[in-house]
Design a protein around this motif. Structure first.
Motif, PDB file in Angstrom:
ATOM      1  N   ASN A 256     -12.736  11.574   2.539  1.00  0.00           N
ATOM      2  CA  ASN A 256     -12.555  12.505   1.416  1.00  0.00           C
ATOM      3  C   ASN A 256     -11.697  11.857   0.342  1.00  0.00           C
ATOM      4  OD1 ASN A 256     -10.564  12.466   3.230  1.00  0.00           O
ATOM      5  ND2 ASN A 256     -10.039  14.626   3.095  1.00  0.00           N
ATOM      6  N   LEU A 257     -12.003  12.193  -0.909  1.00  0.00           N
ATOM      7  CA  LEU A 257     -11.295  11.573  -2.021  1.00  0.00           C
ATOM      8  C   LEU A 257      -9.925  12.191  -2.225  1.00  0.00           C
ATOM      9  CD1 LEU A 257     -14.104  11.121  -4.661  1.00  0.00           C
ATOM     10  CD2 LEU A 257     -12.822   9.354  -3.523  1.00  0.00           C
ATOM     11  N   ARG A 258      -9.754  13.485  -1.904  1.00  0.00           N
ATOM     12  CA  ARG A 258      -8.440  14.112  -2.038  1.00  0.00           C
ATOM     13  C   ARG A 258      -8.286  15.124  -0.915  1.00  0.00           C
ATOM     14  NH1 ARG A 258      -7.494  17.304  -7.121  1.00  0.00           N
ATOM     15  NH2 ARG A 258      -5.958  18.193  -5.712  1.00  0.00           N
ATOM     16  N   ASP A 259      -7.012  15.457  -0.620  1.00  0.00           N
ATOM     17  CA  ASP A 259      -6.802  16.382   0.491  1.00  0.00           C
ATOM     18  C   ASP A 259      -6.467  17.788   0.018  1.00  0.00           C
ATOM     19  OD1 ASP A 259      -3.768  14.505   1.193  1.00  0.00           O
ATOM     20  OD2 ASP A 259      -4.459  15.602  -0.565  1.00  0.00           O
TER      21      ASP A 259
ATOM     22  N   SER B  44       6.628  11.740  -7.567  1.00  0.00           N
ATOM     23  CA  SER B  44       5.715  12.379  -8.500  1.00  0.00           C
ATOM     24  C   SER B  44       6.283  12.215  -9.912  1.00  0.00           C
ATOM     25  CB  SER B  44       5.560  13.860  -8.160  1.00  0.00           C
ATOM     26  OG  SER B  44       6.790  14.515  -8.354  1.00  0.00           O
TER      27      SER B  44
ATOM     28  N   ARG C  10      -1.359   8.199   5.137  1.00  0.00           N
ATOM     29  CA  ARG C  10      -1.864   9.502   4.722  1.00  0.00           C
ATOM     30  C   ARG C  10      -2.756  10.149   5.785  1.00  0.00           C
ATOM     31  NH1 ARG C  10      -3.334  11.443  -1.100  1.00  0.00           N
ATOM     32  NH2 ARG C  10      -1.333  10.434  -1.349  1.00  0.00           N
TER      33      ARG C  10
ATOM     34  N   ASN D  25      -1.464   2.297   3.161  1.00  0.00           N
ATOM     35  CA  ASN D  25      -1.334   3.604   2.516  1.00  0.00           C
ATOM     36  C   ASN D  25      -2.274   4.619   3.153  1.00  0.00           C
ATOM     37  OD1 ASN D  25       0.056   5.041   0.726  1.00  0.00           O
ATOM     38  ND2 ASN D  25      -0.890   4.206  -1.101  1.00  0.00           N
TER      39      ASN D  25
ATOM     40  N   ARG E 207       6.865   7.493  -2.730  1.00  0.00           N
ATOM     41  CA  ARG E 207       6.118   7.635  -3.971  1.00  0.00           C
ATOM     42  C   ARG E 207       6.653   8.858  -4.705  1.00  0.00           C
ATOM     43  NH1 ARG E 207       0.901   6.427  -5.098  1.00  0.00           N
ATOM     44  NH2 ARG E 207       1.276   4.549  -3.933  1.00  0.00           N
TER      45      ARG E 207
END
Lengths: 203, 111
Positions: B108-111, A195, B97, B93, A193
Protein backbone atom coordinates in the motif's frame (compact mmCIF):
# COMPACT_ATOMS: atom_id res chain seq x y z
CA UNK A 1 30.24 -44.84 9.32
CA UNK A 2 28.87 -41.35 8.70
CA UNK A 3 32.43 -40.21 8.10
CA UNK A 4 32.99 -42.46 5.10
CA UNK A 5 30.93 -40.54 2.47
CA UNK A 6 32.55 -37.29 3.53
CA UNK A 7 36.07 -38.71 3.24
CA UNK A 8 35.15 -40.20 -0.14
CA UNK A 9 33.76 -36.83 -1.30
CA UNK A 10 36.90 -34.98 -0.21
CA UNK A 11 39.08 -37.57 -2.00
CA UNK A 12 37.03 -37.21 -5.20
CA UNK A 13 37.31 -33.41 -5.04
CA UNK A 14 41.07 -33.62 -4.41
CA UNK A 15 41.47 -36.02 -7.34
CA UNK A 16 39.47 -33.71 -9.60
CA UNK A 17 41.58 -30.70 -8.55
CA UNK A 18 44.80 -32.68 -9.06
CA UNK A 19 43.69 -33.86 -12.47
CA UNK A 20 42.74 -30.30 -13.37
CA UNK A 21 46.16 -28.98 -12.31
CA UNK A 22 47.95 -31.74 -14.24
CA UNK A 23 45.90 -31.13 -17.39
CA UNK A 24 47.86 -29.95 -20.39
CA UNK A 25 46.23 -26.56 -20.95
CA UNK A 26 47.81 -23.10 -20.60
CA UNK A 27 48.00 -21.47 -17.18
CA UNK A 28 45.75 -18.61 -18.32
CA UNK A 29 43.01 -21.08 -19.21
CA UNK A 30 43.33 -22.87 -15.87
CA UNK A 31 43.06 -19.61 -13.92
CA UNK A 32 40.07 -18.60 -16.04
CA UNK A 33 38.26 -21.85 -15.31
CA UNK A 34 39.01 -21.55 -11.59
CA UNK A 35 37.62 -18.02 -11.39
CA UNK A 36 34.67 -18.95 -13.61
CA UNK A 37 33.85 -21.83 -11.27
CA UNK A 38 34.09 -19.50 -8.25
CA UNK A 39 31.79 -16.97 -9.95
CA UNK A 40 29.14 -19.37 -11.15
CA UNK A 41 29.22 -21.64 -8.10
CA UNK A 42 28.90 -18.92 -5.51
CA UNK A 43 26.46 -16.97 -7.69
CA UNK A 44 24.26 -20.05 -7.81
CA UNK A 45 24.59 -20.46 -4.05
CA UNK A 46 23.51 -16.83 -3.54
CA UNK A 47 20.35 -17.49 -5.49
CA UNK A 48 19.47 -21.02 -4.41
CA UNK A 49 20.30 -20.79 -0.70
CA UNK A 50 17.30 -19.94 1.45
CA UNK A 51 19.37 -18.58 4.33
CA UNK A 52 20.05 -14.86 3.84
CA UNK A 53 23.28 -14.96 5.84
CA UNK A 54 24.71 -17.74 3.65
CA UNK A 55 23.64 -15.82 0.54
CA UNK A 56 25.40 -12.66 1.70
CA UNK A 57 28.61 -14.51 2.44
CA UNK A 58 28.64 -16.38 -0.84
CA UNK A 59 28.00 -13.07 -2.61
CA UNK A 60 31.45 -12.15 -1.24
CA UNK A 61 33.00 -15.02 -3.20
CA UNK A 62 30.97 -14.16 -6.32
CA UNK A 63 32.34 -10.59 -6.23
CA UNK A 64 35.83 -11.94 -5.62
CA UNK A 65 35.54 -14.23 -8.64
CA UNK A 66 34.34 -11.36 -10.81
CA UNK A 67 37.33 -9.30 -9.66
CA UNK A 68 39.57 -12.16 -10.75
CA UNK A 69 37.87 -12.18 -14.16
CA UNK A 70 38.56 -8.44 -14.48
CA UNK A 71 42.23 -8.95 -13.71
CA UNK A 72 42.36 -11.79 -16.27
CA UNK A 73 40.92 -9.36 -18.81
CA UNK A 74 43.79 -6.96 -18.21
CA UNK A 75 41.68 -4.48 -16.26
CA UNK A 76 43.74 -4.24 -13.08
CA UNK A 77 42.26 -0.95 -11.88
CA UNK A 78 38.68 -2.15 -12.37
CA UNK A 79 39.50 -5.38 -10.55
CA UNK A 80 40.92 -3.60 -7.53
CA UNK A 81 38.02 -1.13 -7.56
CA UNK A 82 35.69 -4.12 -7.55
CA UNK A 83 37.43 -5.51 -4.47
CA UNK A 84 37.45 -2.16 -2.67
CA UNK A 85 33.94 -0.98 -3.50
CA UNK A 86 31.93 -4.19 -3.78
CA UNK A 87 33.63 -6.42 -1.24
CA UNK A 88 34.61 -3.62 1.13
CA UNK A 89 31.60 -1.36 0.80
CA UNK A 90 28.46 -2.76 -0.77
CA UNK A 91 28.74 -6.16 0.88
CA UNK A 92 29.11 -4.57 4.33
CA UNK A 93 26.00 -2.52 3.54
CA UNK A 94 24.16 -5.73 2.65
CA UNK A 95 25.28 -7.39 5.88
CA UNK A 96 24.05 -4.39 7.87
CA UNK A 97 20.76 -4.39 5.99
CA UNK A 98 20.38 -8.11 6.60
CA UNK A 99 21.17 -7.86 10.31
CA UNK A 100 18.96 -4.82 10.92
CA UNK A 101 15.89 -6.17 9.16
CA UNK A 102 15.61 -9.83 10.18
CA UNK A 103 15.66 -11.50 13.56
CA UNK A 104 17.98 -14.42 13.92
CA UNK A 105 15.35 -17.18 13.90
CA UNK A 106 13.67 -15.90 10.74
CA UNK A 107 16.78 -15.92 8.56
CA UNK A 108 15.49 -18.88 6.55
CA UNK A 109 13.14 -17.88 3.80
CA UNK A 110 10.11 -20.04 3.07
CA UNK A 111 10.35 -22.38 0.13
CA UNK A 112 9.37 -20.56 -3.08
CA UNK A 113 6.03 -21.67 -4.47
CA UNK A 114 5.67 -23.22 -7.90
CA UNK A 115 3.95 -20.06 -9.17
CA UNK A 116 7.14 -18.10 -8.48
CA UNK A 117 9.65 -20.82 -9.29
CA UNK A 118 8.29 -21.66 -12.73
CA UNK A 119 8.44 -18.13 -14.22
CA UNK A 120 11.90 -17.70 -12.72
CA UNK A 121 13.22 -20.89 -14.30
CA UNK A 122 11.62 -20.09 -17.66
CA UNK A 123 12.83 -16.49 -17.82
CA UNK A 124 16.33 -17.23 -16.53
CA UNK A 125 16.94 -20.21 -18.81
CA UNK A 126 15.55 -18.37 -21.83
CA UNK A 127 17.80 -15.37 -21.19
CA UNK A 128 20.80 -17.60 -20.54
CA UNK A 129 20.23 -19.62 -23.74
CA UNK A 130 19.74 -16.47 -25.82
CA UNK A 131 22.85 -14.71 -24.51
CA UNK A 132 25.08 -17.77 -24.81
CA UNK A 133 23.89 -18.54 -28.34
CA UNK A 134 24.60 -14.92 -29.35
CA UNK A 135 28.01 -15.00 -27.64
CA UNK A 136 29.07 -18.08 -29.60
CA UNK A 137 27.19 -17.25 -32.80
CA UNK A 138 28.89 -14.06 -33.93
CA UNK A 139 31.96 -14.97 -36.03
CA UNK A 140 33.74 -11.65 -35.41
CA UNK A 141 33.57 -12.23 -31.64
CA UNK A 142 34.91 -15.77 -31.82
CA UNK A 143 38.08 -14.74 -33.60
CA UNK A 144 38.50 -11.38 -31.89
CA UNK A 145 42.13 -10.66 -31.01
CA UNK A 146 43.41 -9.27 -27.72
CA UNK A 147 44.23 -5.56 -27.83
CA UNK A 148 46.65 -4.00 -25.36
CA UNK A 149 47.15 -0.24 -24.82
CA UNK A 150 50.34 1.02 -26.47
CA UNK A 151 51.50 2.62 -23.22
CA UNK A 152 51.86 -0.79 -21.62
CA UNK A 153 49.54 -2.98 -19.59
CA UNK A 154 49.20 -0.60 -16.64
CA UNK A 155 45.73 0.87 -17.08
CA UNK A 156 45.70 3.08 -13.99
CA UNK A 157 47.50 6.06 -15.53
CA UNK A 158 45.39 5.78 -18.68
CA UNK A 159 42.19 5.77 -16.66
CA UNK A 160 43.40 8.73 -14.58
CA UNK A 161 44.17 10.75 -17.69
CA UNK A 162 40.81 9.89 -19.23
CA UNK A 163 38.92 10.78 -16.04
CA UNK A 164 40.51 14.22 -16.06
CA UNK A 165 40.15 14.58 -19.84
CA UNK A 166 37.45 13.00 -21.98
CA UNK A 167 35.32 11.87 -19.05
CA UNK A 168 35.64 14.97 -16.85
CA UNK A 169 31.94 15.80 -17.11
CA UNK A 170 30.89 12.25 -16.23
CA UNK A 171 33.40 12.24 -13.38
CA UNK A 172 31.91 15.39 -11.84
CA UNK A 173 28.37 14.18 -12.48
CA UNK A 174 29.03 10.87 -10.75
CA UNK A 175 30.60 12.67 -7.79
CA UNK A 176 27.43 14.77 -7.47
CA UNK A 177 25.38 11.56 -7.71
CA UNK A 178 27.42 10.06 -4.87
CA UNK A 179 26.93 13.17 -2.73
CA UNK A 180 23.18 13.21 -3.35
CA UNK A 181 22.91 9.47 -2.66
CA UNK A 182 24.87 9.85 0.58
CA UNK A 183 22.72 12.71 1.88
CA UNK A 184 19.54 11.04 0.64
CA UNK A 185 20.37 7.70 2.26
CA UNK A 186 21.13 9.38 5.59
CA UNK A 187 17.92 11.39 5.29
CA UNK A 188 15.72 8.39 4.43
CA UNK A 189 17.15 6.07 7.08
CA UNK A 190 16.97 8.67 9.87
CA UNK A 191 14.96 7.43 12.81
CA UNK A 192 13.34 10.63 14.12
CA UNK A 193 11.39 12.07 11.22
CA UNK A 194 9.89 15.47 12.19
CA UNK A 195 6.64 16.57 10.65
CA UNK A 196 6.80 20.08 9.10
CA UNK A 197 4.77 21.60 11.97
CA UNK A 198 7.07 20.15 14.63
CA UNK A 199 10.09 21.35 12.72
CA UNK A 200 8.60 24.84 12.52
CA UNK A 201 7.88 24.83 16.26
CA UNK A 202 11.38 23.71 17.09
CA UNK A 203 12.92 26.47 15.02
CA UNK B 1 48.59 -20.48 -27.07
CA UNK B 2 45.52 -19.81 -25.01
CA UNK B 3 42.12 -21.03 -26.11
CA UNK B 4 40.10 -18.66 -23.96
CA UNK B 5 38.43 -16.01 -26.10
CA UNK B 6 35.70 -13.43 -25.90
CA UNK B 7 32.79 -15.96 -25.97
CA UNK B 8 34.06 -17.65 -22.79
CA UNK B 9 33.83 -14.41 -20.84
CA UNK B 10 30.45 -13.61 -22.38
CA UNK B 11 29.23 -17.05 -21.30
CA UNK B 12 30.24 -16.43 -17.68
CA UNK B 13 28.47 -13.10 -17.80
CA UNK B 14 25.34 -14.67 -19.33
CA UNK B 15 25.19 -17.29 -16.56
CA UNK B 16 25.62 -14.66 -13.83
CA UNK B 17 22.95 -12.51 -15.48
CA UNK B 18 20.49 -15.41 -15.61
CA UNK B 19 21.21 -16.29 -11.97
CA UNK B 20 20.54 -12.69 -10.96
CA UNK B 21 17.27 -12.59 -12.89
CA UNK B 22 16.26 -15.90 -11.31
CA UNK B 23 16.95 -14.46 -7.86
CA UNK B 24 14.96 -11.31 -8.58
CA UNK B 25 11.97 -13.30 -9.82
CA UNK B 26 11.87 -15.97 -7.10
CA UNK B 27 13.02 -14.24 -3.91
CA UNK B 28 10.62 -12.20 -1.82
CA UNK B 29 13.06 -10.69 0.71
CA UNK B 30 13.99 -7.14 -0.35
CA UNK B 31 17.65 -7.61 0.57
CA UNK B 32 17.78 -10.76 -1.56
CA UNK B 33 16.28 -8.84 -4.48
CA UNK B 34 19.10 -6.30 -4.16
CA UNK B 35 21.65 -9.13 -4.19
CA UNK B 36 20.13 -10.35 -7.45
CA UNK B 37 20.40 -6.85 -8.90
CA UNK B 38 24.08 -6.72 -7.91
CA UNK B 39 24.69 -10.02 -9.73
CA UNK B 40 23.04 -8.59 -12.86
CA UNK B 41 25.17 -5.42 -12.67
CA UNK B 42 28.32 -7.51 -12.28
CA UNK B 43 27.38 -9.56 -15.34
CA UNK B 44 26.95 -6.38 -17.40
CA UNK B 45 30.30 -5.14 -16.12
CA UNK B 46 32.07 -8.31 -17.23
CA UNK B 47 30.67 -7.70 -20.71
CA UNK B 48 31.96 -4.12 -20.75
CA UNK B 49 35.46 -5.13 -19.70
CA UNK B 50 35.55 -8.14 -22.05
CA UNK B 51 34.61 -6.05 -25.08
CA UNK B 52 37.25 -3.52 -24.06
CA UNK B 53 39.86 -6.29 -23.96
CA UNK B 54 39.07 -7.90 -27.32
CA UNK B 55 39.10 -6.04 -30.61
CA UNK B 56 35.96 -7.07 -32.48
CA UNK B 57 36.22 -4.41 -35.21
CA UNK B 58 39.39 -5.75 -36.78
CA UNK B 59 40.98 -2.30 -37.07
CA UNK B 60 43.51 -1.02 -34.51
CA UNK B 61 42.04 1.43 -32.01
CA UNK B 62 43.62 4.31 -30.13
CA UNK B 63 44.32 3.90 -26.41
CA UNK B 64 41.42 6.07 -25.32
CA UNK B 65 38.93 4.18 -27.50
CA UNK B 66 40.31 0.92 -26.15
CA UNK B 67 39.49 2.03 -22.61
CA UNK B 68 35.83 2.95 -23.24
CA UNK B 69 34.56 -0.35 -21.83
CA UNK B 70 36.65 -0.10 -18.67
CA UNK B 71 35.53 3.49 -18.08
CA UNK B 72 31.89 2.42 -18.46
CA UNK B 73 32.43 -0.38 -15.95
CA UNK B 74 33.97 2.04 -13.45
CA UNK B 75 30.94 4.32 -13.68
CA UNK B 76 28.65 1.31 -13.31
CA UNK B 77 30.47 0.33 -10.11
CA UNK B 78 30.13 3.88 -8.75
CA UNK B 79 26.42 4.06 -9.52
CA UNK B 80 25.88 0.56 -8.09
CA UNK B 81 27.35 1.78 -4.80
CA UNK B 82 24.94 4.75 -4.79
CA UNK B 83 22.03 2.48 -5.63
CA UNK B 84 22.87 0.03 -2.86
CA UNK B 85 23.12 2.81 -0.26
CA UNK B 86 19.80 4.41 -1.18
CA UNK B 87 18.00 1.09 -1.62
CA UNK B 88 19.12 -0.21 1.77
CA UNK B 89 18.05 3.04 3.41
CA UNK B 90 14.62 2.59 1.84
CA UNK B 91 14.55 -1.05 3.01
CA UNK B 92 15.35 0.02 6.59
CA UNK B 93 12.57 2.60 6.45
CA UNK B 94 10.09 0.01 5.12
CA UNK B 95 11.10 -2.35 7.94
CA UNK B 96 10.48 0.37 10.52
CA UNK B 97 7.04 1.14 9.13
CA UNK B 98 5.70 -2.30 8.15
CA UNK B 99 7.89 -4.52 10.36
CA UNK B 100 8.59 -6.78 7.37
CA UNK B 101 10.65 -6.59 4.19
CA UNK B 102 8.68 -9.18 2.27
CA UNK B 103 7.91 -7.28 -0.91
CA UNK B 104 4.58 -9.09 -1.36
CA UNK B 105 3.23 -7.74 1.93
CA UNK B 106 4.36 -4.15 1.35
CA UNK B 107 1.67 -3.23 -1.15
CA UNK B 108 0.00 0.00 0.00
CA UNK B 109 1.17 3.50 -0.80
CA UNK B 110 -0.07 5.04 2.46
CA UNK B 111 -1.41 3.74 5.74
Amino acid sequence: MKLFPKVLGILVVLAAVGGFIAMDIPLYDKIFYIFAAICVGSGAFVVFSRNIAYSAFSLLFAFFGVAGIYVLLGADFVGVSQLLIYVGGILVLFLFGMMLTSNIDKLREERPTMGRLLPGVIVASAICALLISVAWGVPAWRKAAVQVPTKGTNTTSLIGNLLMGDYALLFVASSIAILVALVGAAMIARSDRLSPEDAAERM
Amino acid sequence: MTHIGLPHFLTISAILFALGIFGIVTKRNAVMLLMGIELVLNAANINFVAFSRYNVLGVPLSDSRMMVGQMASIFVIVLAACEAAVALAIVLNIYKRFNTINVDEVDNLRD
